[in-house]
Design an enzyme around this catalytic site. Sequence first.
Site, mmCIF file in Angstrom:
data_model
loop_
_atom_site.group_PDB
_atom_site.id
_atom_site.type_symbol
_atom_site.label_atom_id
_atom_site.label_comp_id
_atom_site.label_asym_id
_atom_site.label_seq_id
_atom_site.Cartn_x
_atom_site.Cartn_y
_atom_site.Cartn_z
ATOM 1 N N HIS A 172 0.891 -1.158 0.000
ATOM 2 C CA HIS A 172 0.000 0.000 0.000
ATOM 3 C C HIS A 172 0.932 1.212 0.000
ATOM 4 O O HIS A 172 2.030 1.145 0.582
ATOM 5 C CB HIS A 172 -0.847 0.085 1.267
ATOM 6 C CG HIS A 172 -1.777 -1.045 1.508
ATOM 7 N ND1 HIS A 172 -1.383 -2.231 2.083
ATOM 8 C CD2 HIS A 172 -3.089 -1.180 1.255
ATOM 9 C CE1 HIS A 172 -2.422 -3.028 2.189
ATOM 10 N NE2 HIS A 172 -3.466 -2.436 1.686
ATOM 11 N N ASP A 208 2.349 1.760 3.354
ATOM 12 C CA ASP A 208 3.255 0.739 3.916
ATOM 13 C C ASP A 208 4.691 1.170 3.618
ATOM 14 O O ASP A 208 5.611 0.922 4.378
ATOM 15 C CB ASP A 208 3.036 -0.621 3.232
ATOM 16 C CG ASP A 208 1.647 -1.179 3.437
ATOM 17 O OD1 ASP A 208 1.030 -0.887 4.476
ATOM 18 O OD2 ASP A 208 1.170 -1.889 2.532
ATOM 19 N N MET A 242 2.564 -5.870 -7.680
ATOM 20 C CA MET A 242 1.278 -5.269 -7.359
ATOM 21 C C MET A 242 1.455 -4.119 -6.383
ATOM 22 O O MET A 242 2.307 -4.159 -5.490
ATOM 23 C CB MET A 242 0.342 -6.339 -6.784
ATOM 24 C CG MET A 242 -1.048 -5.870 -6.390
ATOM 25 S SD MET A 242 -1.167 -5.261 -4.687
ATOM 26 C CE MET A 242 -1.472 -6.802 -3.823
ATOM 27 N N GLU A 257 -10.976 -6.171 -5.097
ATOM 28 C CA GLU A 257 -11.027 -7.176 -4.036
ATOM 29 C C GLU A 257 -12.263 -6.992 -3.171
ATOM 30 O O GLU A 257 -12.473 -5.917 -2.605
ATOM 31 C CB GLU A 257 -9.771 -7.087 -3.174
ATOM 32 C CG GLU A 257 -9.765 -8.067 -2.026
ATOM 33 C CD GLU A 257 -8.479 -8.069 -1.256
ATOM 34 O OE1 GLU A 257 -7.461 -7.581 -1.772
ATOM 35 O OE2 GLU A 257 -8.492 -8.554 -0.112
ATOM 36 N N LYS A 303 -14.953 -7.989 -0.006
ATOM 37 C CA LYS A 303 -15.017 -8.482 1.374
ATOM 38 C C LYS A 303 -16.422 -8.154 1.888
ATOM 39 O O LYS A 303 -16.937 -7.067 1.634
ATOM 40 C CB LYS A 303 -13.940 -7.828 2.240
ATOM 41 C CG LYS A 303 -13.833 -8.407 3.658
ATOM 42 C CD LYS A 303 -12.678 -7.782 4.432
ATOM 43 C CE LYS A 303 -12.548 -8.386 5.818
ATOM 44 N NZ LYS A 303 -11.454 -7.726 6.592
ATOM 45 N N GLU A 336 -10.029 -13.099 -2.397
ATOM 46 C CA GLU A 336 -9.247 -13.528 -1.226
ATOM 47 C C GLU A 336 -9.979 -14.668 -0.528
ATOM 48 O O GLU A 336 -11.188 -14.569 -0.258
ATOM 49 C CB GLU A 336 -9.025 -12.388 -0.248
ATOM 50 C CG GLU A 336 -8.286 -12.856 1.023
ATOM 51 C CD GLU A 336 -7.882 -11.756 1.964
ATOM 52 O OE1 GLU A 336 -7.337 -10.730 1.506
ATOM 53 O OE2 GLU A 336 -8.138 -11.900 3.176
ATOM 54 N N HIS A 339 -11.985 -13.752 2.641
ATOM 55 C CA HIS A 339 -13.155 -12.893 2.450
ATOM 56 C C HIS A 339 -14.350 -13.672 1.904
ATOM 57 O O HIS A 339 -15.481 -13.479 2.371
ATOM 58 C CB HIS A 339 -12.804 -11.722 1.535
ATOM 59 C CG HIS A 339 -11.714 -10.873 2.092
ATOM 60 N ND1 HIS A 339 -11.174 -9.812 1.402
ATOM 61 C CD2 HIS A 339 -11.052 -10.925 3.270
ATOM 62 C CE1 HIS A 339 -10.233 -9.251 2.143
ATOM 63 N NE2 HIS A 339 -10.137 -9.921 3.284
ATOM 64 N N ASP A 389 -5.497 -13.372 -3.620
ATOM 65 C CA ASP A 389 -4.984 -13.259 -2.250
ATOM 66 C C ASP A 389 -5.184 -14.585 -1.541
ATOM 67 O O ASP A 389 -6.311 -14.968 -1.202
ATOM 68 C CB ASP A 389 -5.735 -12.153 -1.486
ATOM 69 C CG ASP A 389 -5.138 -10.780 -1.709
ATOM 70 O OD1 ASP A 389 -5.611 -9.809 -1.082
ATOM 71 O OD2 ASP A 389 -4.175 -10.683 -2.503
ATOM 72 N N ASP A 391 -12.040 -11.682 10.080
ATOM 73 C CA ASP A 391 -11.002 -11.908 9.064
ATOM 74 C C ASP A 391 -9.714 -12.389 9.727
ATOM 75 O O ASP A 391 -9.025 -11.636 10.404
ATOM 76 C CB ASP A 391 -10.743 -10.579 8.338
ATOM 77 C CG ASP A 391 -9.914 -10.781 7.076
ATOM 78 O OD1 ASP A 391 -9.601 -9.777 6.419
ATOM 79 O OD2 ASP A 391 -9.570 -11.937 6.757
ATOM 80 N N ASP A 402 -7.015 -14.152 8.162
ATOM 81 C CA ASP A 402 -5.790 -14.026 7.345
ATOM 82 C C ASP A 402 -4.708 -15.013 7.798
ATOM 83 O O ASP A 402 -3.537 -14.663 7.925
ATOM 84 C CB ASP A 402 -5.236 -12.591 7.413
ATOM 85 C CG ASP A 402 -6.136 -11.583 6.692
ATOM 86 O OD1 ASP A 402 -6.017 -10.381 6.978
ATOM 87 O OD2 ASP A 402 -6.956 -12.012 5.851
ATOM 88 N N ASP A 442 -1.887 -12.827 1.246
ATOM 89 C CA ASP A 442 -2.350 -11.711 2.068
ATOM 90 C C ASP A 442 -2.696 -12.286 3.432
ATOM 91 O O ASP A 442 -3.865 -12.524 3.753
ATOM 92 C CB ASP A 442 -3.557 -11.034 1.428
ATOM 93 C CG ASP A 442 -3.915 -9.773 2.180
ATOM 94 O OD1 ASP A 442 -4.935 -9.138 1.851
ATOM 95 O OD2 ASP A 442 -3.184 -9.418 3.128
HETATM 96 C C1 DIG Z 1 -7.088 -6.841 2.773
HETATM 97 O O1 DIG Z 1 -7.423 -8.156 2.477
HETATM 98 C C2 DIG Z 1 -6.672 -6.108 1.524
HETATM 99 C C3 DIG Z 1 -5.660 -5.047 1.817
HETATM 100 O O2 DIG Z 1 -4.683 -5.615 2.627
HETATM 101 C C4 DIG Z 1 -5.092 -4.750 0.466
HETATM 102 O O3 DIG Z 1 -5.659 -3.578 0.006
HETATM 103 C C5 DIG Z 1 -5.498 -5.895 -0.409
HETATM 104 C C6 DIG Z 1 -4.341 -6.328 -1.255
HETATM 105 O O4 DIG Z 1 -4.026 -7.669 -1.099
HETATM 106 N N1 DIG Z 1 -6.019 -6.905 0.519
HETATM 107 MN MN MN Z 2 -6.521 -9.102 0.625
HETATM 108 MN MN MN Z 3 -8.276 -10.503 4.655
#
Ligand code: DIG
Ligand code: MN
Ligand code: MN
Length: 388
Positions: free
Chosen positions: A55, A58, A89, A182, A184, A218, A221, A246, A256, A258, A288
């Site tokens: 990001h 980051d 990315m 993406e 969620k 993802e 998600h 992801d 979430d 992860d 991710d």
């Molecule tokens: C969260 O799952 C999102 C953020 O971390 C980011 O914007 C995106 C990129 O993998 N995943």
């Molecule tokens: Mn993600």
């Molecule tokens: Mn996530």
Amino acid sequence: MSNYEPKAEHKFTFGLWTVGNVGRDPFGAPTRATLAPHELVYLLGEVGAYGVNFHDNDLIPIDATTAERDQILKDFKKALADTGLKVPMATTNLFYDPAFKDGAFTSNDPRVRAYALQKTMNAIDLGAEFGAEIYVFWGGREGTESDATKDPIESIKRSREAMNFLCEYVQDKGYGMKFALEAKPNEPRGDIYNSTTGHMLAFIETLDHPEMVGVNPEVAHEHMAGLNFTHGVAQAMEAGKLFHIDLNDQAFGRYDQDFRFGMVNLKSAFFLVKLLEDNKYDGNRHYDAHAFRTEDYEGVKDFARGCMRTYLILKEKAEQFNQDAEIQALLAEINADDGAMDAYKGAYSADKAAALKAVDFDRAALGARGMKYERLDQLTVELLLGVR
Ligand code: DIG
Ligand code: MN
Ligand code: MN
């Protein structure tokens, strides 16, 4: 014993925010020190990753001075050169700063919506500077707690206006980037718009430049939404829209998590890897995910290695499935086709419809057929358990 060492050809990537996660959670302070972006690049180089994603904030803190920015970029570029890691990315943090508390592109404040566009253009420039070819949009704050606050149709229009504007910005700059949206369902907002990959696929078709825009599904998600992740990825892939992915893991019905790839649902992870590998997915395999809060940075390396090793082990299991004589014989029998229905396949015609309406089907026989799925799934389970 096969070699499960990651190679560049595997295109395993991690975000700075993943291996750089300091272990903070809503109920606890950080358990790990903050590492600088360049330190995280060396860590990823050590474990064998192909690339690192970020990001904007980051890499460059939102309040960094020009001098601080220049030093960070200098160190980051040196670390990339030293390790050979790529930046496939990039994305924008449109969720952490209080300015985005009510969303970015769908905020009710037009100044926030305009600031979000400005911040995203600058972040796209930063990603382009490092050669990022995919730009991800995760609208973590694009949603509501109460639907008294926003008209959902107006929110769709605001999202579309932002995406159309930013697609044309990328075209205008000649960056050649593609966008990956993406989804969620919730968290951090009570409900997030475009809540699943399926919603995103429909939204993309309403944009001015749909050819530039795909999805970044993802695991966690789609699981949060109670969905079969492999089916969603298959739909995106079949539509030519799987621009990024992801990878992580997630128990159903939880916040979430992860988790490390394959940590919870090995069987669904297997079917996902089989889908990607059978269809020669050539995109990045982005993790991710982050290590348990209990870990130090040696544990973070264990986490990263585990993500990649599990993928490679499941890749080998998928090859084994495809070569297993008993499994393949069962699949051939299950999918046998004597050609008797060929006359009724494919595109419609009035003659074909009339002929099909005249067929006398033995419905009882159709229902009586044993499909042998129990045997097939047991063979799959035994292959995954390592006894085949
Ligand atoms: C969260 O799952 C999102 C953020 O971390 C980011 O914007 C995106 C990129 O993998 N995943
Ligand atoms: Mn993600
Ligand atoms: Mn996530």
